[in-house]
Motif scaffolding. Structure first.
Motif, mmCIF file in Angstrom:
data_model
loop_
_atom_site.group_PDB
_atom_site.id
_atom_site.type_symbol
_atom_site.label_atom_id
_atom_site.label_comp_id
_atom_site.label_asym_id
_atom_site.label_seq_id
_atom_site.Cartn_x
_atom_site.Cartn_y
_atom_site.Cartn_z
ATOM 1 N N ILE A 44 25.063 -23.158 -24.193
ATOM 2 C CA ILE A 44 26.459 -23.345 -23.783
ATOM 3 C C ILE A 44 26.690 -24.797 -23.390
ATOM 4 O O ILE A 44 27.688 -25.424 -23.778
ATOM 5 C CB ILE A 44 26.817 -22.400 -22.611
ATOM 6 C CG1 ILE A 44 26.804 -20.940 -23.071
ATOM 7 C CG2 ILE A 44 28.194 -22.752 -22.032
ATOM 8 C CD1 ILE A 44 26.989 -19.941 -21.948
ATOM 9 N N MET A 45 25.760 -25.337 -22.609
ATOM 10 C CA MET A 45 25.864 -26.736 -22.189
ATOM 11 C C MET A 45 25.765 -27.682 -23.388
ATOM 12 O O MET A 45 26.589 -28.596 -23.552
ATOM 13 C CB MET A 45 24.772 -27.053 -21.171
ATOM 14 C CG MET A 45 24.735 -28.501 -20.715
ATOM 15 S SD MET A 45 23.230 -28.916 -19.819
ATOM 16 C CE MET A 45 22.059 -29.041 -21.195
ATOM 17 N N SER A 46 24.775 -27.451 -24.245
ATOM 18 C CA SER A 46 24.499 -28.391 -25.337
ATOM 19 C C SER A 46 25.615 -28.418 -26.368
ATOM 20 O O SER A 46 26.027 -29.499 -26.816
ATOM 21 C CB SER A 46 23.169 -28.026 -26.014
ATOM 22 O OG SER A 46 22.092 -28.140 -25.107
ATOM 23 N N VAL A 47 26.121 -27.260 -26.767
ATOM 24 C CA VAL A 47 27.177 -27.218 -27.781
ATOM 25 C C VAL A 47 28.419 -27.968 -27.285
ATOM 26 O O VAL A 47 29.064 -28.709 -28.044
ATOM 27 C CB VAL A 47 27.523 -25.761 -28.148
ATOM 28 C CG1 VAL A 47 28.768 -25.706 -29.015
ATOM 29 C CG2 VAL A 47 26.352 -25.109 -28.869
ATOM 30 N N SER A 48 28.740 -27.799 -26.009
ATOM 31 C CA SER A 48 29.886 -28.528 -25.446
ATOM 32 C C SER A 48 29.646 -30.028 -25.501
ATOM 33 O O SER A 48 30.550 -30.810 -25.843
ATOM 34 C CB SER A 48 30.118 -28.088 -23.993
ATOM 35 O OG SER A 48 30.397 -26.706 -23.915
ATOM 36 N N LEU A 49 28.420 -30.450 -25.197
ATOM 37 C CA LEU A 49 28.110 -31.879 -25.165
ATOM 38 C C LEU A 49 28.058 -32.491 -26.558
ATOM 39 O O LEU A 49 28.383 -33.668 -26.736
ATOM 40 C CB LEU A 49 26.790 -32.113 -24.438
ATOM 41 C CG LEU A 49 26.819 -31.843 -22.929
ATOM 42 C CD1 LEU A 49 25.430 -31.966 -22.335
ATOM 43 C CD2 LEU A 49 27.775 -32.803 -22.218
ATOM 44 N N TYR A 50 27.627 -31.711 -27.562
ATOM 45 C CA TYR A 50 27.638 -32.226 -28.939
ATOM 46 C C TYR A 50 29.049 -32.653 -29.327
ATOM 47 O O TYR A 50 29.258 -33.699 -29.959
ATOM 48 C CB TYR A 50 27.158 -31.164 -29.930
ATOM 49 C CG TYR A 50 25.750 -30.671 -29.721
ATOM 50 C CD1 TYR A 50 24.782 -31.470 -29.112
ATOM 51 C CD2 TYR A 50 25.371 -29.388 -30.135
ATOM 52 C CE1 TYR A 50 23.490 -31.008 -28.923
ATOM 53 C CE2 TYR A 50 24.080 -28.925 -29.953
ATOM 54 C CZ TYR A 50 23.146 -29.730 -29.342
ATOM 55 O OH TYR A 50 21.876 -29.264 -29.148
ATOM 56 N N ILE A 51 30.017 -31.828 -28.950
ATOM 57 C CA ILE A 51 31.417 -32.107 -29.288
ATOM 58 C C ILE A 51 31.935 -33.280 -28.455
ATOM 59 O O ILE A 51 32.604 -34.186 -28.967
ATOM 60 C CB ILE A 51 32.293 -30.864 -29.069
ATOM 61 C CG1 ILE A 51 31.775 -29.693 -29.912
ATOM 62 C CG2 ILE A 51 33.755 -31.163 -29.408
ATOM 63 C CD1 ILE A 51 32.405 -28.359 -29.566
ATOM 64 N N LEU A 52 31.619 -33.270 -27.167
ATOM 65 C CA LEU A 52 32.113 -34.325 -26.277
ATOM 66 C C LEU A 52 31.592 -35.697 -26.675
ATOM 67 O O LEU A 52 32.306 -36.701 -26.584
ATOM 68 C CB LEU A 52 31.706 -34.015 -24.830
ATOM 69 C CG LEU A 52 32.488 -32.892 -24.138
ATOM 70 C CD1 LEU A 52 31.804 -32.480 -22.846
ATOM 71 C CD2 LEU A 52 33.915 -33.331 -23.864
ATOM 72 N N ALA A 53 30.346 -35.761 -27.124
ATOM 73 C CA ALA A 53 29.762 -37.040 -27.513
ATOM 74 C C ALA A 53 30.522 -37.658 -28.686
ATOM 75 O O ALA A 53 30.636 -38.890 -28.787
ATOM 76 C CB ALA A 53 28.289 -36.879 -27.871
ATOM 77 N N GLY A 54 31.058 -36.823 -29.573
ATOM 78 C CA GLY A 54 31.760 -37.336 -30.750
ATOM 79 C C GLY A 54 33.245 -37.066 -30.737
ATOM 80 O O GLY A 54 33.887 -37.044 -31.800
ATOM 81 N N ILE A 55 33.823 -36.885 -29.558
ATOM 82 C CA ILE A 55 35.227 -36.478 -29.483
ATOM 83 C C ILE A 55 36.170 -37.610 -29.903
ATOM 84 O O ILE A 55 37.319 -37.365 -30.276
ATOM 85 C CB ILE A 55 35.561 -35.967 -28.058
ATOM 86 C CG1 ILE A 55 36.807 -35.073 -28.096
ATOM 87 C CG2 ILE A 55 35.736 -37.122 -27.086
ATOM 88 C CD1 ILE A 55 36.998 -34.235 -26.853
ATOM 89 N N ARG A 56 35.691 -38.860 -29.844
ATOM 90 C CA ARG A 56 36.499 -39.972 -30.364
ATOM 91 C C ARG A 56 36.229 -40.088 -31.853
ATOM 92 O O ARG A 56 35.360 -40.841 -32.294
ATOM 93 C CB ARG A 56 36.144 -41.257 -29.618
ATOM 94 C CG ARG A 56 36.632 -41.258 -28.177
ATOM 95 C CD ARG A 56 36.304 -42.533 -27.446
ATOM 96 N NE ARG A 56 36.940 -42.570 -26.142
ATOM 97 C CZ ARG A 56 36.683 -43.473 -25.203
ATOM 98 N NH1 ARG A 56 35.790 -44.414 -25.441
ATOM 99 N NH2 ARG A 56 37.294 -43.427 -24.036
#
Length: 457
Positions: free
Chosen positions: A122-134
């Motif tokens: 749950i934590m990792s999938v959210s962070l994968y997206i956040l890292a590339g949100i720009r």
């Protein structure tokens, strides 16, 4: 359980508020949700509860939950002036961070290893997206891809390790696994040992410990600074808490087996993190390598398993978290004004904004481990914990590495006070002042009165 439900419901409310263009209400809703979750942490103290044998919300989980929730609240306050006026991703930013926090709370309170895996994902999938949100930023896209590939790779190690442990013991429950080790000490299944090693590798990836750290500098540098702040502090704290709950609790009877590989990881992490940070000209990248070195210090809590190991890790995690939040908060302000995050950007900051320079100085001193700061107390407790059980060579090695750390932490202090810079007026928004002052107060207070949280767990 109330904590997880509160955070999850807050995430969903924020997401729907974004759909209805209620942009101004996003931060208010988020802060109310986090303060409510923090209230549940306080009211649940000393009331250990187990949920269907899957999660255990004890004082250990509550103490680390308190740090992660408060740290996340401070990070949300840093969103003032962070997003462009026409940004369409604000609600998604908030929601994904909250979902990542929900996964983190699961990681802090798992009693069953399947819940550890669920929390990590749950934590990792959210962070994968956040890292590339720009999406239009090449560095952000590269960070997201690297983080996804390395994260998926490390999850494979973690899951395979859990599978082997289950094959050896017939259970995912930490208590059952511990009882198996105690009652079958001389006849442990051969599958168990490689399972432990794979879990060490998988969790070392997650916390950025060497030699599994190679994703950290590029991902931290390429991600939006706000997300880097979250990954460097809250995520790292959660990873260590999960590490401690598994190895200091369930795997404690096999301490003599997994200690040698852990010592190798500790020494490599300290050496690589500190030495590589010396050569960085980019403040953000320096903080990335600094976070690697701090991973080594935090692992000291597992080198010698004592009754105070968890408390020592809690103090160090709190010291590192709030000092790093200060560093990244000032970095956001400087980068917004100058457009880059090199050390040169901090030249003359003490003249432009004395308060910000003072707070950042204290944060650097704390990260370096100077007395009267929380960072000094954290390092002292970690070194003392090891010296009680083991030879002093490891402490001597760690102290030498800490001395190396003085150099690169003082580089930014020298730049702020002793170098001439452009006459740029650095404005500090009110929410940033709140975060900086409160983080400064926590850093100094824990440095003088560590007993406040030293015996919490």
């Amino acid at each position: 359980m109330n904590i997880i439900i509160t955070i999850t419901v807050t995430a969903l409310v924020v997401l729907y508020a974004g759909l209805f263009k209620a942009k101004k209400a996003l931060l208010t809703i988020t802060l109310i949700g986090l303060l409510t979750a923090l209230a549940f942490v306080v009211t649940s103290w000393n009331t250990s509860q187990t949920y269907y044998g899957m999660m255990q919300m004890d004082n250990f989980a509550l103490a680390f939950s308190g740090i992660t929730i408060l740290g996340t609240l401070f990070i949300f306050l840093l969103t003032q002036n962070y997003f462009a006026a026409d940004s369409e991703n604000t609600a998604e930013y908030f929601t994904l961070i909250l979902f990542a926090l929900a996964g983190i709370i699961i990681m802090l309170s798992y009693q069953n290893m399947s819940m550890l895996f669920i929390g990590v994902e749950i934590m990792s999938v959210s962070l994968y997206i956040l890292a590339g949100i720009r999406k239009s930023n090449f560095a952000s896209n590269e960070a997201s891809l690297k983080y996804f590939l390395m994260g998926a790779f490390s999850t494979g190690f973690l899951l395979f390790g859990i599978t082997l442990i289950y094959g050896a013991t017939g259970s995912f429950d930490l208590t059952v696994i511990n009882q198996y080790l105690v009652s079958n000490y001389k006849t442990i299944s051969p599958m168990f040992y490689p399972g432990v090693i794979l879990l060490i590798i998988g969790l070392s990836f997650k916390i950025g410990a060497a030699p599994f750290h190679f994703w950290v500098p590029d991902v931290y540098e390429g991600s939006p600074t706000l997300i880097t702040t979250f990954m460097s502090t809250i995520v790292k704290t959660a990873g260590f808490a999960a590490f401690i709950r598994l190895f200091a609790d369930a795997f404690a009877p096999l301490h003599d087996f997994w200690l040698p590989p852990l010592l190798v990881i500790v020494c490599l992490t300290l050496f690589i993190g500190n030495v590589t940070a010396l050569f960085q000209k980019n403040f953000k990248r320096m903080l990335a390598y600094s976070s690697i070195s701090h991973a080594g210090y935090l692992l000291f809590s597992l080198v010698a398993l004592t009754s105070s190991s968890s408390n020592n890790a809690l103090v160090y995690a709190a010291a590192y978290t709030f000092a790093s939040i200060i560093a990244f908060a000032v970095l956001i302000l400087v980068k917004q004004k100058t457009g880059n995050d090199h050390f040169d950007s901090f030249n003359g900051l003490a003249k432009r904004n004395p308060l910000t320079a003072l707070v950042l100085t204290v944060a650097m001193l704390s990260l370096a481990g100077i007395p009267l700061t929380a960072g000094f107390i954290g390092k002292y407790l970690m070194f003392l914990n090891v010296m009680n059980e083991y030879q002093t060579y490891l402490v001597a090695f760690a102290i030498l590495n800490a001395l190396v750390g003085f150099y690169y932490y003082f580089k930014v202090i020298v730049a702020m006070y002793f170098k001439e810079g452009a006459e740029l007026q650095l404005e500090t928004p009110i929410q940033y002042k709140v975060v900086l002052v409160l983080s400064l107060a926590i850093t100094l207070f824990l440095g003088v009165y560590p007993a406040v949280i030293l015996n919490l767990i």
